[in-house]
Design an enzyme around this catalytic site. Structure first.
Site, short mmCIF file in Angstrom:
data_model
loop_
_atom_site.label_atom_id
_atom_site.label_comp_id
_atom_site.label_asym_id
_atom_site.label_seq_id
_atom_site.Cartn_x
_atom_site.Cartn_y
_atom_site.Cartn_z
N ALA A 62 55.51 24.87 -5.00
CA ALA A 62 56.48 24.63 -6.07
C ALA A 62 56.91 25.96 -6.69
O ALA A 62 56.14 26.91 -6.76
CB ALA A 62 55.86 23.73 -7.14
N GLY A 107 52.70 22.89 -3.00
CA GLY A 107 53.71 21.89 -2.68
C GLY A 107 54.21 22.00 -1.25
O GLY A 107 54.61 20.99 -0.65
N GLU A 110 51.77 20.12 0.72
CA GLU A 110 52.00 18.69 0.52
C GLU A 110 53.24 18.21 1.27
O GLU A 110 53.27 17.07 1.76
CB GLU A 110 52.13 18.39 -0.97
CG GLU A 110 50.82 18.62 -1.73
CD GLU A 110 50.96 18.43 -3.23
OE1 GLU A 110 50.54 17.38 -3.73
OE2 GLU A 110 51.50 19.35 -3.89
#
Length: 256
Positions: A62, A107, A110
């Site tokens: 992120a 992120g 993920e």
């Protein structure tokens, strides 16, 4: 923020932020989601490949500049945007391959977990460093990682926050094929995409539907709430700021 191209029945999504190590901001998340969801009724697409621009990262996670200083409500909105993108990938009727070369962290890790297949280069590195900066994985990672590699390995990755290399990622079951040289990994991702795309689109959609793990939406909501609280907390903001300043974070120590 992303670039798309279609060759035959294979659609490639490239995250195009190499200077930011392909960090995921709200715009990138929205564009990936819209592109993946747009293939639902586009029968010309038989497989999707997601990759990062440049040679350093698939995605380093992120965009910390975007979440720095966020209050809980705004942090939760950002987390939910990430979860929607990952769910769009995981629930796609078109198979999605992650082509990983370089860092897949936070992120970005993920994002890889949400894909159906993972092909990685031998120079790739994987990890969930959120615990090191006072945060938690919030894009579905607390749920999908344990489903991929089992609880002991998942908790070690999440609690320790250490990076693992491609060989270790293969050993614990994160990769679909053994790690390859960078050029060979790109070739293999393309070969698998064309192989899958040549099959019955309805058939592959049915396989994905039958094999898709089911977990309660409440689990993702709980993850999002805890992730938002962590981001907005004193420790979370200290971790984010210290990371940007390249220093060790100074976390609060609660008295017992």
């Amino acid at each position: 923020m992303i670039e798309t191209s279609q060759d035959g029945r294979v659609l490639t999504i490239e995250i195009s932020r190499p200077e930011q190590l392909n960090a995921l901001n709200a715009q990138v998340l929205r564009e990936i989601q819209d592109t993946v969801e747009g293939t639902r009724h586009d029968t010309s697409v038989g497989c999707i490949v997601i990759r990062g621009s440049g040679e350093r990262a698939f995605s380093a996670g992120a965009d910390l500049d975007e979440i720095r200083g966020l209050p809980v409500e705004d942090a939760q909105a950002f987390i939910h945007a990430g979860q929607r993108t990952m769910s769009a990938i995981a629930d796609s009727v078109v198979p999605v391959i992650a082509e990983v070369d370089g860092y897949a962290l936070g992120g970005g890790f993920e994002l890889m977990l949400a894909c159906h297949l993972v092909v990685a280069s031998s120079r790739s590195r994987f990890g969930l460093p959120e615990a090191r900066i006072g945060c938690i994985p919030g894009f579905g990672g607390t749920q999908r990682l344990a489903m991929s590699v089992g609880k002991p390995a998942a908790l070690l990755l999440m609690l320790g926050g250490e990076r693992i290399d491609a060989d270790r990622a293969w050993q614990i079951g994160l990769l679909s094929v053994p790690p390859l040289a960078p050029a060979d990994a790109a070739t293999e991702a393309r070969r698998l995409a064309e192989l899958i795309a040549a099959g019955s689109r309805r058939g592959t959609a049915n396989i994905l539907d039958a094999a898709r793990p089911a977990f309660a939406a409440a689990a993702l909501d709980h993850e999002a709430a805890l992730a938002a609280i962590s981001i907005a907390s004193r420790d979370g903001q200290e971790g984010i700021i210290s990371f940007a300043e390249r220093r060790a974070p100074v976390f609060e120590r609660e008295e017992s």
